[in-house]
Design an enzyme around this catalytic site. Sequence first.
Site, PDB file in Angstrom:
ATOM      1  N   GLY A  39     -32.049 -21.021 -22.570  1.00  0.00           N
ATOM      2  CA  GLY A  39     -31.440 -20.099 -23.534  1.00  0.00           C
ATOM      3  C   GLY A  39     -32.510 -19.105 -23.944  1.00  0.00           C
ATOM      4  N   ASN A  43     -36.073 -20.134 -25.410  1.00  0.00           N
ATOM      5  CA  ASN A  43     -37.224 -19.891 -24.523  1.00  0.00           C
ATOM      6  C   ASN A  43     -38.288 -19.037 -25.223  1.00  0.00           C
ATOM      7  OD1 ASN A  43     -35.896 -21.256 -22.473  1.00  0.00           O
ATOM      8  ND2 ASN A  43     -35.220 -19.409 -21.408  1.00  0.00           N
ATOM      9  N   ASN A 183     -35.418  -4.575 -18.506  1.00  0.00           N
ATOM     10  CA  ASN A 183     -35.906  -4.229 -17.177  1.00  0.00           C
ATOM     11  C   ASN A 183     -35.202  -2.915 -16.811  1.00  0.00           C
ATOM     12  OD1 ASN A 183     -33.328  -4.866 -16.169  1.00  0.00           O
ATOM     13  ND2 ASN A 183     -33.928  -6.956 -15.660  1.00  0.00           N
ATOM     14  N   GLY A 215     -41.129  -6.952 -13.217  1.00  0.00           N
ATOM     15  CA  GLY A 215     -41.423  -8.100 -12.355  1.00  0.00           C
ATOM     16  C   GLY A 215     -42.874  -8.123 -11.943  1.00  0.00           C
ATOM     17  N   GLY A 218     -45.528  -5.558 -13.038  1.00  0.00           N
ATOM     18  CA  GLY A 218     -46.031  -5.484 -14.423  1.00  0.00           C
ATOM     19  C   GLY A 218     -45.051  -4.825 -15.378  1.00  0.00           C
ATOM     20  N   GLY A 244     -38.993 -13.091 -18.367  1.00  0.00           N
ATOM     21  CA  GLY A 244     -38.750 -12.065 -19.389  1.00  0.00           C
ATOM     22  C   GLY A 244     -38.902 -12.640 -20.794  1.00  0.00           C
ATOM     23  N   ASP A 245     -38.456 -13.871 -20.978  1.00  0.00           N
ATOM     24  CA  ASP A 245     -38.571 -14.496 -22.306  1.00  0.00           C
ATOM     25  C   ASP A 245     -40.039 -14.709 -22.681  1.00  0.00           C
ATOM     26  OD1 ASP A 245     -35.816 -14.596 -22.454  1.00  0.00           O
ATOM     27  OD2 ASP A 245     -35.725 -16.537 -21.434  1.00  0.00           O
ATOM     28  N   GLY A 278     -38.102 -24.152 -13.796  1.00  0.00           N
ATOM     29  CA  GLY A 278     -37.502 -24.251 -15.143  1.00  0.00           C
ATOM     30  C   GLY A 278     -38.003 -23.125 -16.019  1.00  0.00           C
TER      31      GLY A 278
HETATM   32  O1  RIB Z   1     -33.805 -15.919 -19.638  1.00  0.00           O
HETATM   33  C1  RIB Z   1     -33.576 -17.131 -19.003  1.00  0.00           C
HETATM   34  C2  RIB Z   1     -32.462 -17.864 -19.674  1.00  0.00           C
HETATM   35  O2  RIB Z   1     -31.272 -17.158 -19.487  1.00  0.00           O
HETATM   36  C3  RIB Z   1     -32.178 -19.247 -19.126  1.00  0.00           C
HETATM   37  O3  RIB Z   1     -32.955 -20.246 -19.722  1.00  0.00           O
HETATM   38  C4  RIB Z   1     -30.698 -19.409 -19.340  1.00  0.00           C
HETATM   39  O4  RIB Z   1     -30.371 -20.333 -20.326  1.00  0.00           O
HETATM   40  C5  RIB Z   1     -30.187 -18.023 -19.683  1.00  0.00           C
HETATM   41  O5  RIB Z   1     -29.880 -17.941 -21.010  1.00  0.00           O
END
Ligand code: RIB
Length: 298
Positions: A39, A43, A183, A215, A218, A244-245, A278
């Site tokens: 999520g 994240n 992006n 990506g 950079g 990205g998170d 993951g």
């Molecule tokens: O940004 C990655 C996330 O997008 C994943 O962990 C997934 O849950 C989606 O929300």
Amino acid sequence: MTRIVVVGSINMDLVTQAPRFVGPGETILGERFLTVSGGKGANQAVAAARLGAEVALVGALGDDAFGRQLRAGLAAESVQLDHVAQLADSASGTASITVAAGENQIIVVPAANARVTPAQVEGARSLIERADAVLVQMEIPLDTVEATVRLGHRLGVPVILNPAPAQQLPTDWLQLARYVTPNQHELAILLGADSAEDFRALMQRSPCPVVLTRGDDGAWYREQAEPIHQAGFAVEVVDSTGAGDTFNAALAVFLHEGLPHAVRKACAAAALSVTKLGAQGGMPTLQELNALLGRTTV
Ligand code: RIB
């Protein structure tokens, strides 16, 4: 200690590693299956906490097995969960993810995330008031995203809006975000522009400053007139989910060092995050990030 508030989604990620993506009507054999915490909101909260920030999350979980597992996982990462609602009549959010050759395909079912409310954001006002930065993404209702951006602006706290998954947003409140972090594809959607248009031209047209992720190339950011490029860090990609998170989290954590430093660290943290399977698997600790920064000149 840097204080970060994240307003966003919490999902259980159902991850299948496969030799390639499937086509319509096709069945293939996968290589591995795992359920891992994900999520975008969760994240970003975990990534910021691993980088040493004090982090609070505003969100919602269902009252189900995934919800209990996700809550425990976030607590173990020292994320403060007082503003994460537990909804008795809802499932927790899920994301069905296929990973093939380092790329991913994702289908999110928001479930409880679709019920994160503006009132919850208001309820976290005292935390937001004391925060160094607020992070928000778009896997929760748009009125809650708007409430976050408006409250942060009113309180003078920088809000980083990660417009993912992308949709066109109204200029009147988009301009209240301190930075927007799409992006290239998301930037075009956000501005209702043609995706073939040069991203530097789109950056110039955005109503608020853009930090654009590219990506392995950079990121680009704009402080004055011309967009500036920060090169990416070369790594072996296992799974790009959560890159990205991680970028957004690091940008928020290091924003007080100035944008160029924060963007460089965000690129390095995102690079480390893709080296393990993951979304949260490869998110670096502060020590791991500093080690990478210390052995490279990028
Ligand atoms: O940004 C990655 C996330 O997008 C994943 O962990 C997934 O849950 C989606 O929300």
